[in-house]
Scaffold this motif. Structure first.
Motif, mmCIF file in Angstrom:
data_model
loop_
_atom_site.group_PDB
_atom_site.id
_atom_site.type_symbol
_atom_site.label_atom_id
_atom_site.label_comp_id
_atom_site.label_asym_id
_atom_site.label_seq_id
_atom_site.Cartn_x
_atom_site.Cartn_y
_atom_site.Cartn_z
ATOM 1 N N ARG A 118 8.454 3.174 -6.756
ATOM 2 C CA ARG A 118 8.061 1.998 -7.528
ATOM 3 C C ARG A 118 7.025 1.173 -6.775
ATOM 4 N N LEU A 119 6.276 0.420 -7.535
ATOM 5 C CA LEU A 119 5.252 -0.472 -7.001
ATOM 6 C C LEU A 119 5.448 -1.821 -7.679
ATOM 7 N N THR A 120 5.482 -2.894 -6.897
ATOM 8 C CA THR A 120 5.596 -4.231 -7.476
ATOM 9 C C THR A 120 4.262 -4.951 -7.346
ATOM 10 N N VAL A 174 5.086 -1.052 -2.179
ATOM 11 C CA VAL A 174 5.144 0.327 -2.685
ATOM 12 C C VAL A 174 6.307 1.017 -1.988
ATOM 13 N N LEU A 175 7.179 1.624 -2.794
ATOM 14 C CA LEU A 175 8.342 2.331 -2.265
ATOM 15 C C LEU A 175 8.392 3.723 -2.875
ATOM 16 N N VAL A 176 8.535 4.728 -2.021
ATOM 17 C CA VAL A 176 8.799 6.094 -2.474
ATOM 18 C C VAL A 176 10.137 6.481 -1.852
ATOM 19 N N HIS A 177 11.052 6.929 -2.686
ATOM 20 C CA HIS A 177 12.367 7.306 -2.183
ATOM 21 C C HIS A 177 12.252 8.478 -1.209
ATOM 22 N N SER A 192 0.799 -3.257 3.222
ATOM 23 C CA SER A 192 -0.022 -2.539 4.210
ATOM 24 C C SER A 192 -0.241 -1.082 3.822
ATOM 25 N N TYR A 193 0.750 -0.452 3.205
ATOM 26 C CA TYR A 193 0.575 0.935 2.761
ATOM 27 C C TYR A 193 -0.495 1.004 1.677
ATOM 28 N N ALA A 194 -0.410 0.123 0.691
ATOM 29 C CA ALA A 194 -1.409 0.111 -0.390
ATOM 30 C C ALA A 194 -2.804 -0.156 0.178
ATOM 31 N N ARG A 195 -2.907 -1.091 1.133
ATOM 32 C CA ARG A 195 -4.200 -1.405 1.747
ATOM 33 C C ARG A 195 -4.762 -0.181 2.465
ATOM 34 N N SER A 196 -3.918 0.524 3.206
ATOM 35 C CA SER A 196 -4.347 1.716 3.927
ATOM 36 C C SER A 196 -4.850 2.796 2.964
ATOM 37 N N VAL A 197 -4.108 3.036 1.896
ATOM 38 C CA VAL A 197 -4.504 4.053 0.915
ATOM 39 C C VAL A 197 -5.809 3.647 0.228
ATOM 40 N N MET A 198 -5.886 2.396 -0.213
ATOM 41 C CA MET A 198 -7.083 1.954 -0.934
ATOM 42 C C MET A 198 -8.325 1.957 -0.048
#
Length: 96
Positions: free
Chosen positions: A25-27, A42-45, A77-83
């Motif tokens: 999920r992503l909030t 961002v969470l991935v199980h 931080s994960y979303a920033r790294s990916v983007m």
């Protein structure tokens, strides 16, 4: 894989599921007065980690932002790294 965008007020959650269970999920929060979406988390199980599922969630959020003409600030931080590694987000990525 199925996406579901559950909007609530100025925010929401995008979930990614397979036929049996939630994958991740992503909030996000929307600031309509600034035409901005902030990706909060961002969470991935665990059982789905390492397969690019987090990036899929981010891509779905970017699609939603583009559909609404919003800029995107990746607070997560994960979303920033990916983007920062994506080539096609210069038009909507905010760097603070």
């Amino acid at each position: 894989m199925n996406y579901h965008n559950e909007k609530s007020g100025n925010g929401g959650v995008i979930t990614l599921s397979n036929d049996a269970e939630e994958v991740g999920r992503l909030t996000y929060t929307i600031f309509p007065e600034h035409d901005r979406m902030v990706i909060s988390y961002v969470l991935v199980h665990r059982q789905f980690e390492g397969r690019g599922m987090g990036k899929y969630l981010i891509e779905e959020a970017l699609k939603y932002a583009r559909d609404n003409n919003w800029k995107v600030y990746p607070h997560c931080s994960y979303a920033r790294s990916v983007m920062n590694r994506m080539n096609d987000v210069e038009d909507i990525l905010l760097h603070r």
